[in-house]
Structure formats: C-alpha cells, structure tokens
Design an enzyme around this catalytic site. Structure first.
Site, PDB file in Angstrom:
ATOM      1  CG  ASP A 126      24.616 -13.265  33.407  1.00 30.36           C
ATOM      2  OD1 ASP A 126      23.594 -13.942  33.631  1.00 30.36           O
ATOM      3  OD2 ASP A 126      24.645 -12.024  33.540  1.00 30.36           O
ATOM      4  CD1 TRP A 161      19.977 -14.668  35.891  1.00 25.80           C
ATOM      5  CD2 TRP A 161      19.248 -15.740  34.057  1.00 25.80           C
ATOM      6  NE1 TRP A 161      20.691 -14.218  34.817  1.00 25.80           N
ATOM      7  CE2 TRP A 161      20.261 -14.853  33.682  1.00 25.80           C
ATOM      8  CE3 TRP A 161      18.633 -16.526  33.075  1.00 25.80           C
ATOM      9  CZ2 TRP A 161      20.694 -14.737  32.353  1.00 25.80           C
ATOM     10  CZ3 TRP A 161      19.057 -16.412  31.761  1.00 25.80           C
ATOM     11  CH2 TRP A 161      20.078 -15.526  31.423  1.00 25.80           C
ATOM     12  N   GLY A 162      18.187 -19.345  38.405  1.00 24.62           N
ATOM     13  CA  GLY A 162      17.255 -20.417  38.782  1.00 24.62           C
ATOM     14  C   GLY A 162      16.708 -21.168  37.583  1.00 24.62           C
ATOM     15  CG  ASP A 183      18.756  -9.390  36.377  1.00 21.40           C
ATOM     16  OD1 ASP A 183      19.114 -10.567  36.567  1.00 21.40           O
ATOM     17  OD2 ASP A 183      19.264  -8.650  35.519  1.00 21.40           O
TER      18      ASP A 183
HETATM   19  C1  GLA Z   1      22.077 -10.464  33.902  1.00 21.39           C
HETATM   20  C2  GLA Z   1      22.408 -10.723  35.370  1.00 21.39           C
HETATM   21  C3  GLA Z   1      22.616  -9.386  36.070  1.00 21.39           C
HETATM   22  C4  GLA Z   1      23.727  -8.609  35.405  1.00 21.39           C
HETATM   23  C5  GLA Z   1      23.410  -8.429  33.927  1.00 21.39           C
HETATM   24  C6  GLA Z   1      24.584  -7.853  33.145  1.00 21.39           C
HETATM   25  O1  GLA Z   1      20.848  -9.844  33.745  1.00 21.39           O
HETATM   26  O2  GLA Z   1      21.396 -11.462  35.978  1.00 21.39           O
HETATM   27  O3  GLA Z   1      22.922  -9.607  37.451  1.00 21.39           O
HETATM   28  O4  GLA Z   1      24.945  -9.280  35.570  1.00 21.39           O
HETATM   29  O5  GLA Z   1      23.095  -9.670  33.309  1.00 21.39           O
HETATM   30  O6  GLA Z   1      24.290  -7.694  31.791  1.00 21.39           O
END
Ligand code: GLA
Length: 376
Positions: A126, A161-162, A183
């Site tokens: 992440d 996330w891009g 997300d």
């Molecule tokens: C981020 C990621 C999610 C998930 C959460 C966990 O938001 O984008 O897919 O893994 O963290 O905290």
C-alpha cells in the site's frame, strides 16, 4: 516470475477489514476449493491490512497478532498450500499501514525475508504515510528489489491508487500488478467512477504488470466493510464485464463461504474469464472514442484475443436508456470486404450477426454486454 495473465483470487479487506483472522482465512480457502472458484482459476487467498501486532518485535521483525492468528503464519501458509492454493499478505510503503499497523518503510528487506520464510506467495503493498522525502517509484523499487532477493517467488501487487502518475513508472519497479484508482465501494457510482478513470490509461498495464481496477464487490449486496449500498445483478454483471475486457486482476471481495448460485455464475462464467485471461495479452481501445470525449456517451471497449477473435463490451454507464453503436469500420471491416462478424454474448449465449455497417444495441441504464466476436 512473469505474469502472463491477470492474477485471480480472494482478498479479506472488502468484507472483513480489521476483523480478518485465521478462521476466516482457513474457511475462505476451503470455500475457494469447494465452491469451484479454484477450478475456475481463482488461486490466491490474500490477507489484507490489520494482521500484525501494532509494534515490531525486539528483533525488528513484524509479528502476527496471535489473538487473530493463533497458529502463526507459517502454519497457516502450509495449510493453504495443502489445499493447492497460494496465499498472500499485506504491507505498506510508509512507516504505517493505512489502518495504523507497522509498515515496511526502511524495513523492506527484513520484511520480505519474513514473508518468504513464512511461505507467502503474494504481497499487496500500500501507499499510506509515504514519506515525502522519497519518490514513490523508489519505494516500490526497494520492495521489488527486496522481494527479488528474498529466496521465494512472491507476486508483487502495488497499491498506490494511481497516485503520482503511477502508470508512468510502476512497470519498472518489479510490480506484477498495480492499483490505478482509489478504493472501490459496493455501489454503482463507485464502479462507474473507476471505469471512467480508465479511459486515459488504457495503453498501460497488460502482460507483466496488470492494471488492477481494485477488488471485486460482486456478491457483497451491501454487506461487509465496503458494502455501502450494494448493487443490482445487472450492475455486478457490468462490473465483471468491464474488469474482464480491461484485463484487470480479479480479486473477489465478498464472503465466499456463503456464495449463492447467482454470484458463483457471475464470478466463474467461462466466456467472461476466457476474455479476462486471454493469452495474447493485448490492451483494449475505445471504439467510439470521439463521442465519449465530446459527450456523455458510454464507451464500447474492443480488445484483440488469441487466435483472431475479438472481445467487445458495450456499456451504458448513464442513468437513462441509451443506444450503443459500433461501426463495422471500428472493428476493422472495410465496405464490401465480404466478411461478417458474429457476436456471441458471453452471459446469455445470444448470437448476433453484424452484416451491415454497424451494430446498434438498446442498452438499459447501468448495463453492459460482453461479446466474443468471430470473423466469418
Ligand atoms: C487502502 C487500500 C485498500 C485496503 C486498505 C487497508 O485503502 O487501497 O485496498 O488495503 O488500505 O487499510
């Protein structure tokens, strides 16, 4: 490791979030085999955030939370491997994960070694709490290097996330897949918005490093951590159709211990999966790009497949009825070439021939139609 097809599996986050534990993981792994998901191609069982103690051990290593994972990670990995599956774990490029557990920043090599020693086959990585002093590409490169030298084949799933134009640098970091958006939530607006974010990045991703449009919400029906609102059957079908034609990894997010027939069919439809997993690995284009750019017309995606077939996905992302139009020229047919295209709807089996200059389909709101097309 080279990934030739989009990874497929299940991830704990969408339904369980901080309630993930050994029981859930074992039961989900068993369900993956018993329900036929494994036979259909789903192979990774991935533990997301919230699995560890809040502080590292005295030796600097991450430790599993023994209240959640009493048998320990090594035994859990062995158990999942014993079922014939692969297992994944989660960490973060910053000093903390998104939920506030220790991240791997400046511990990349020691953590990669722990993951390998336990027996993990997949790491989701992440981007929360990324230190401003280091560029994202160098942080992913670090973990990519750590994984490459940890002594085990571990699929590297980047999750930035891009952000910071991820698509321009992620392929060089050693990642096998990369999240292109924020997300997902279990509602139609979230699915639609993720699809709209793809228009400009279609040429990125593909074999080696797949564009991950985020985990599936199919079958959640408003339950679980991201289950805010829920979707209709047709909306879940649109979700699967677009994730399939754009070759996104397919990571299930619903509770697979209680799959109903409708959800199983949405997740395992052979025609849909054969497009998602197509061996040729081409990227898709938008046939009606001009209209999509100029007005709010919904995209028709087209992708070449192994053996000469073509995948086509009509969409209506809007809230009113619309007419989907695909010109023969947009599919490579010239006027009078004497060829025709036969469209087979992967969900219904309906066959439609395109003999004239275009194929027009009446599309209710929030629907998609996914076809495998043959040239005759
Ligand atoms: C981020 C990621 C999610 C998930 C959460 C966990 O938001 O984008 O897919 O893994 O963290 O905290």
């Amino acid at each position: 490791m080279v990934r030739h097809t989009p990874p497929m599996g299940w991830n704990s986050w969408n339904t369980f979030a901080e309630n993930v534990n050994e029981k859930v993981v074992r039961e989900s792994a068993e369900a993956m085999v018993q329900s036929g998901l494994y036979e259909a191609g789903y192979e990774y069982v991935v533990i997301d955030d919230c699995w560890s103690e809040k502080v590292r051990g005295k030796d600097g290593k991450l430790r599993e939370d023994k209240r959640k994972f009493p048998s320990g990670m090594k035994e859990l990995c062995d158990y999942v491997h014993g079922l014939g599956l692969k297992i994944g774990i989660y960490s973060c490029a910053g000093p903390l994960t998104c939920a506030g557990y220790p991240g791997s920043f400046d511990h990349e090599f020691v953590d990669a070694k722990s993951f390998a020693d336990w027996g993990f086959d997949f790491l989701k990585y992440d981007y929360c709490y990324k230190p401003a002093s280091v560029q994202g590409k160098f942080l992913y490169r670090r973990m990519g290097t750590a994984l490459a030298s940890c002594g085990r084949d571990i699929l590297f799933s980047a999750c930035s996330w891009g952000a910071d134009e991820t698509h321009t640098w992620i392929d060089g970091t050693g990642a096998h897949m990369w999240r292109s958006t924020g997300d997902i939530w279990d509602n139609y607006a979230s699915i639609r918005d993720i699809i709209k974010l793809q228009y400009k990045i279609l040429p990125y991703g593909g074999v080696g490093c797949f564009n991950d449009m985020d985990m599936l919400v199919t079958g959640m029906r408003g339950k679980g951590h991201v289950g805010i609102g829920g979707c209709t059957y047709e909306e879940y079908k649109l979700h699967m159709s677009v994730w399939a034609i754009l070759a996104s990894p397919l990571m299930i997010g619903c509770d697979i211990r209680s799959l109903n027939d409708e959800t199983r069919e949405l997740l395992t439809n052979r025609g849909m999966l054969s497009i998602n997993q197509d061996a040729r690995g081409c990227r898709a284009y938008i046939a009606n790009e001009e209209e999509v750019r100029m007005s709010d017309v919904s995209p028709v995606f087209v992708r070449s497949l192994e053996g000469g077939d073509i995948a086509v996905c009509f969409t209506n992302l809007g809230d009113t009825d619309a007419r989907g139009v695909l010109q023969a020229a947009q599919m490579g047919l010239s006027y009078g070439c004497g060829k025709k295209l036969c469209f087979c709807d992967v969900w219904s089996g309906e066959q439609i021939a395109m003999t004239n200059e275009c194929l027009c389909l009446d599309m209710p709101p929030h629907t998609a139609r996914l076809f495998r097309v043959k040239l005759k």
